[in-house]
Write a protein that holds these residues in place. Structure first.
Motif, PDB file in Angstrom:
ATOM      1  N   GLY A  19      62.447  59.832  38.688  1.00  0.00           N
ATOM      2  CA  GLY A  19      61.869  58.502  38.810  1.00  0.00           C
ATOM      3  C   GLY A  19      62.265  57.541  37.716  1.00  0.00           C
ATOM      4  N   SER A  20      61.798  56.283  37.863  1.00  0.00           N
ATOM      5  CA  SER A  20      62.129  55.268  36.882  1.00  0.00           C
ATOM      6  C   SER A  20      60.884  54.768  36.163  1.00  0.00           C
ATOM      7  N   ILE A  21      59.730  55.145  36.656  1.00  0.00           N
ATOM      8  CA  ILE A  21      58.485  54.699  36.028  1.00  0.00           C
ATOM      9  C   ILE A  21      57.394  55.648  36.496  1.00  0.00           C
ATOM     10  N   SER A  22      56.425  55.915  35.634  1.00  0.00           N
ATOM     11  CA  SER A  22      55.402  56.864  36.088  1.00  0.00           C
ATOM     12  C   SER A  22      54.351  56.136  36.917  1.00  0.00           C
ATOM     13  N   ALA A  23      53.773  56.841  37.887  1.00  0.00           N
ATOM     14  CA  ALA A  23      52.852  56.219  38.840  1.00  0.00           C
ATOM     15  C   ALA A  23      51.595  55.726  38.155  1.00  0.00           C
ATOM     16  N   THR A  24      51.278  56.309  37.014  1.00  0.00           N
ATOM     17  CA  THR A  24      50.018  55.944  36.367  1.00  0.00           C
ATOM     18  C   THR A  24      50.190  54.824  35.352  1.00  0.00           C
ATOM     19  N   ALA A  25      51.428  54.385  35.119  1.00  0.00           N
ATOM     20  CA  ALA A  25      51.656  53.346  34.115  1.00  0.00           C
ATOM     21  C   ALA A  25      50.998  52.051  34.541  1.00  0.00           C
ATOM     22  N   SER A  26      50.318  51.404  33.588  1.00  0.00           N
ATOM     23  CA  SER A  26      49.684  50.142  33.940  1.00  0.00           C
ATOM     24  C   SER A  26      49.804  49.187  32.763  1.00  0.00           C
ATOM     25  N   GLY A  27      49.613  47.923  33.058  1.00  0.00           N
ATOM     26  CA  GLY A  27      49.696  46.918  32.013  1.00  0.00           C
ATOM     27  C   GLY A  27      51.144  46.607  31.673  1.00  0.00           C
ATOM     28  N   PHE A  28      51.349  45.475  31.019  1.00  0.00           N
ATOM     29  CA  PHE A  28      52.721  45.039  30.726  1.00  0.00           C
ATOM     30  C   PHE A  28      53.438  46.012  29.800  1.00  0.00           C
ATOM     31  N   SER A  29      52.827  46.317  28.648  1.00  0.00           N
ATOM     32  CA  SER A  29      53.506  47.186  27.686  1.00  0.00           C
ATOM     33  C   SER A  29      53.581  48.613  28.216  1.00  0.00           C
ATOM     34  N   GLY A  30      52.571  49.045  28.922  1.00  0.00           N
ATOM     35  CA  GLY A  30      52.579  50.381  29.498  1.00  0.00           C
ATOM     36  C   GLY A  30      53.743  50.559  30.450  1.00  0.00           C
ATOM     37  N   THR A  31      53.990  49.554  31.284  1.00  0.00           N
ATOM     38  CA  THR A  31      55.102  49.623  32.239  1.00  0.00           C
ATOM     39  C   THR A  31      56.429  49.701  31.509  1.00  0.00           C
ATOM     40  N   ILE A  32      56.571  48.852  30.507  1.00  0.00           N
ATOM     41  CA  ILE A  32      57.849  48.826  29.775  1.00  0.00           C
ATOM     42  C   ILE A  32      58.078  50.161  29.083  1.00  0.00           C
ATOM     43  N   LEU A  33      57.044  50.660  28.425  1.00  0.00           N
ATOM     44  CA  LEU A  33      57.188  51.933  27.722  1.00  0.00           C
ATOM     45  C   LEU A  33      57.553  53.055  28.689  1.00  0.00           C
ATOM     46  N   SER A  34      56.883  53.068  29.848  1.00  0.00           N
ATOM     47  CA  SER A  34      57.149  54.114  30.820  1.00  0.00           C
ATOM     48  C   SER A  34      58.588  54.026  31.341  1.00  0.00           C
ATOM     49  N   ARG A  35      59.023  52.793  31.622  1.00  0.00           N
ATOM     50  CA  ARG A  35      60.407  52.588  32.055  1.00  0.00           C
ATOM     51  C   ARG A  35      61.382  53.120  31.005  1.00  0.00           C
ATOM     52  N   PHE A  36      61.102  52.739  29.752  1.00  0.00           N
ATOM     53  CA  PHE A  36      61.973  53.128  28.650  1.00  0.00           C
ATOM     54  C   PHE A  36      62.032  54.654  28.511  1.00  0.00           C
ATOM     55  N   TYR A  37      60.849  55.261  28.632  1.00  0.00           N
ATOM     56  CA  TYR A  37      60.757  56.712  28.514  1.00  0.00           C
ATOM     57  C   TYR A  37      61.588  57.393  29.598  1.00  0.00           C
ATOM     58  N   HIS A  38      61.550  56.833  30.809  1.00  0.00           N
ATOM     59  CA  HIS A  38      62.320  57.421  31.903  1.00  0.00           C
ATOM     60  C   HIS A  38      63.828  57.224  31.736  1.00  0.00           C
TER      61      HIS A  38
END
Lengths: 336, 319
Positions: B166-185
């Motif tokens: 995947g490119s982002i986790s399903a539980t990621a929320s919020g602006f910074s949370g989304t970016i961090l999750s994307r980055f992590y992936h």
């Protein structure tokens, strides 16, 4: 040593490391360069002329090079200097003109910046003053439109123009000693004469000493005061221009002079020195290094360890074989 | 300069037309069809033939091609047979993911490659240079997908440091949370991609630095009394970076090729993964659109390289 001596090279030898072993490219060189004097160093390709120049400039990679002896410049031994000390001399007190104007300039820098760069490290001038000086220098070396040239890149200039720029760089800080390593080899004949005149003019204006390295005897006769003839890493004959051209003694000098085409002897075939300069690895340990190329001279005529013999004031020649040297009887069709 | 760029863009038009024909024909030449296996399993061959006919897949190729082009000019890339969604939408969603991953990989690549290449060139023959050379040779010898699979296995499954799909986790929320999750992936596929793509740049830069080190203009600089550090800064590095800068445009090509491997192995929802899936489904409309897009990006990459070179190298002033 007189006050006028700028550079005094004593017993200088330089060796290069090839496949783990050191081989001597120049050996036991003794030379003096005085102010207001042009010393020409002559010899074939591979005889160590450029090595001598680059050793004086300290341009060799110390990891694979070993130099012994002394290179005393204005009282200091250059060989004992570290990089920081050397960098204060290079460009400021010794300027060098390189052989190939096509590759000696950085292709990505404007001419002006390449000239001012040398002033960055040796002068306290402001940017504006440096730019003005750069234009002045371009004018001095005979460039018609300095403003325009200063803004150009090397590839936009002709070979002669580039060599003028290189000379401008070399003289930017008015060095006491100028080393010109085959400055005219890559240029056509008409430009050659202009460049030599320029070097001579600059030398007279700055009262500097010049080492002119060349394989062109015409250049020597036209420009030099003193001449040192090099063969296989050694100086074989040394003297004033008159001594060398009017009374050449060493077989190598005589062979070289005989190999120059003469305008008044069209029918003659040119003399060719048989063989090649030995490579560093094949250099004979002792004996006359030129002996294999004049096989008709009996081996008894050569010294076992050839030394320089003083013949008259300033005129020196290596080995005793010059006393027995004659050109071989020419094959048919060649006039002696 | 602008004239040249305009001329180059104009030349690209026939190139793209030719490319589109080629792409279209190649897609058509693939065996199989998009309907077998995707509809009601009890449907007979008659129904498939019917679907093929109403979708125009039995028309002669030039007619199909013409229809496609006409639609293309209306901004309509067609419908995906597999996803029952417009191709433009489909690609649009994935393009963003691929763009981020590619950019990330590219930045990492240059961050690793430039210092490595310069260091290796400057200290040629020393131990660090030898290590860097061994690294480049070994990496060069291993196929890219092997690096990816092994990397995924070690860092994703065994050590469990990074997400494996995947490119982002399903539980990621919020602006910074989304970016961090994307980055992590992106981290693991980006790192492995960079590890592979640095190799060429390191070797190229290393030999450029070694050449420049021995050049006559560097000798001139030494004769000027320029200190060693300044020689590297003003002369050697600058001149060695030139061909690398020009390489930049071409590296788009490499990244797109790489995305096909990276995204399939990491199940990263980008254009590469979409491409591989479309091929196995014979999703003609998606395949042709993607190949055409890749082709155009390649042409643009080449153009970009030429423009960069024209800007940084005074010898190649485009007039």
């Amino acid at each position: 040593m007189s006050d006028q001596t700028l550079l005094n090279i004593k017993n200088l030898s330089t060796s290069f490391k090839i496949e783990g072993e050191f081989y001597e490219a120049i050996s036991q060189i003794n030379l003096q360069v005085k102010r207001d004097q042009i010393l020409a160093i002559v010899g074939e390709s591979g005889c160590g002329k450029s090595t001598l120049a680059t050793t004086v400039m300290g341009l060799h990679d110390p990891a694979i090079t070993k130099s012994t002896g002394q290179v005393v410049f204005e009282g200091q031994d250059l060989l004992k200097m570290n990089e920081v000390q050397y960098n204060k001399i290079r460009g400021a007190k010794i300027g060098m003109i390189f052989q190939d104007p096509l590759s000696a300039l950085n292709p990505l820098k404007k001419i002006k910046d390449q000239i001012t760069e040398v002033m960055d490290y040796h002068t306290q001038l402001t940017e504006k003053q440096k730019s003005e000086r750069a234009l002045e220098l371009l004018q001095d070396v005979g460039i018609d439109n300095p403003q325009r040239t200063a803004r150009q890149f090397p590839h936009e200039l002709s070979g002669g123009m580039r060599q003028r720029v290189i000379i401008a760089i070399a003289i930017a800080c008015k060095p006491d000693l100028l080393i010109a390593d085959e400055p005219t080899t890559a240029l056509d004949v008409t430009i050659q004469a202009q460049i030599l005149d320029l070097i001579r003019k600059i030398q007279q204006e700055n009262h500097s000493g010049v080492i002119l390295i060349t394989h062109d005897l015409g250049v020597v006769a036209q420009t030099a005061d003193e001449v040192a003839v090099m063969y296989a890493g050694q100086i074989v004959e040394q003297g004033t221009v008159q001594q060398i051209f009017e009374n050449p003694l060493h077989p190598y000098t005589r062979s070289l002079l005989r190999s120059v085409p003469q305008a008044d002897s069209e029918n003659d075939e040119l003399y060719v020195i048989a063989g090649n300069v030995p490579s560093l690895q094949q250099m004979p340990k002792d004996g006359d290094r030129f002996a294999p190329r004049i096989p008709w001279v009996p081996s008894s005529a050569h010294e076992k360890h050839p030394t320089m013999h003083q013949l008259s004031a300033g005129h020196q020649v290596r080995c005793t074989c010059y006393q027995n040297f004659n050109f071989p009887v020419a094959p048919k069709g060649v006039r002696q | 300069m602008w004239k040249v760029i305009l001329r180059r863009v104009l030349i690209m038009i026939p190139e793209i037309i030719l490319l589109s024909i080629l792409v279209f024909l190649l897609a058509k030449m693939m065996p199989g069809d998009p309907f077998t296996g995707s509809i009601n399993p009890r449907a007979g061959t008659a129904e498939i033939h019917h679907l093929m006919r109403i979708n125009g897949l039995y028309d002669p190729w030039y007619q199909q091609y013409w229809n496609w082009i006409v639609h293309l000019f209306h901004g309509n890339l067609g419908q995906s047979y597999q996803y029952h969604e417009s191709v433009a939408n489909l690609i649009g969603q994935r393009a963003e993911n691929t763009l981020w991953l590619s950019l990330f990989t590219m930045v990492l690549t240059y961050l690793i490659a430039l210092p490595m290449g310069m260091y290796a060139g400057r200290h040629e023959g020393k131990l660090p240079d030898t290590i860097i050379r061994i690294y480049t040779y070994v990496t060069y010898c291993i196929p890219f997908f092997v690096i990816l699979v092994v990397g995924l296995w070690i860092f994703g499954y065994v050590l469990n440091w990074f997400p494996t799909t995947g490119s982002i986790s399903a539980t990621a929320s919020g602006f910074s949370g989304t970016i961090l999750s994307r980055f992590y992936h992106m981290l693991l596929p980006g790192l492995l991609g960079a590890l592979f793509s640095t190799v060429n740049i390191v070797q190229y830069l290393r030999s450029e630095v070694i050449d420049a080190k021995r050049s006559d203009y560097v000798k001139t600089a030494r004769a000027k009394g320029v200190p060693e550090k300044a020689i590297y800064r003003h002369h050697i590095f600058r001149n060695s970076l030139l061909p690398i800068a020009a390489f930049g445009g071409y590296s788009i090509t490499g990244l797109l090729n790489g995305s096909i491997f990276t995204e399939s192995i990491f199940s990263y929802p980008g254009m590469g993964l979409l491409f591989v899936n479309s091929i196995s489904y014979r999703d003609y409309t998606v395949i042709t659109a993607l190949v055409l897009l890749f082709g155009i990006l390649n042409l643009l990459g080449t153009l970009l390289s030429d423009i960069i070179l024209g800007i940084v190298d005074p010898r190649i002033r485009i007039k």
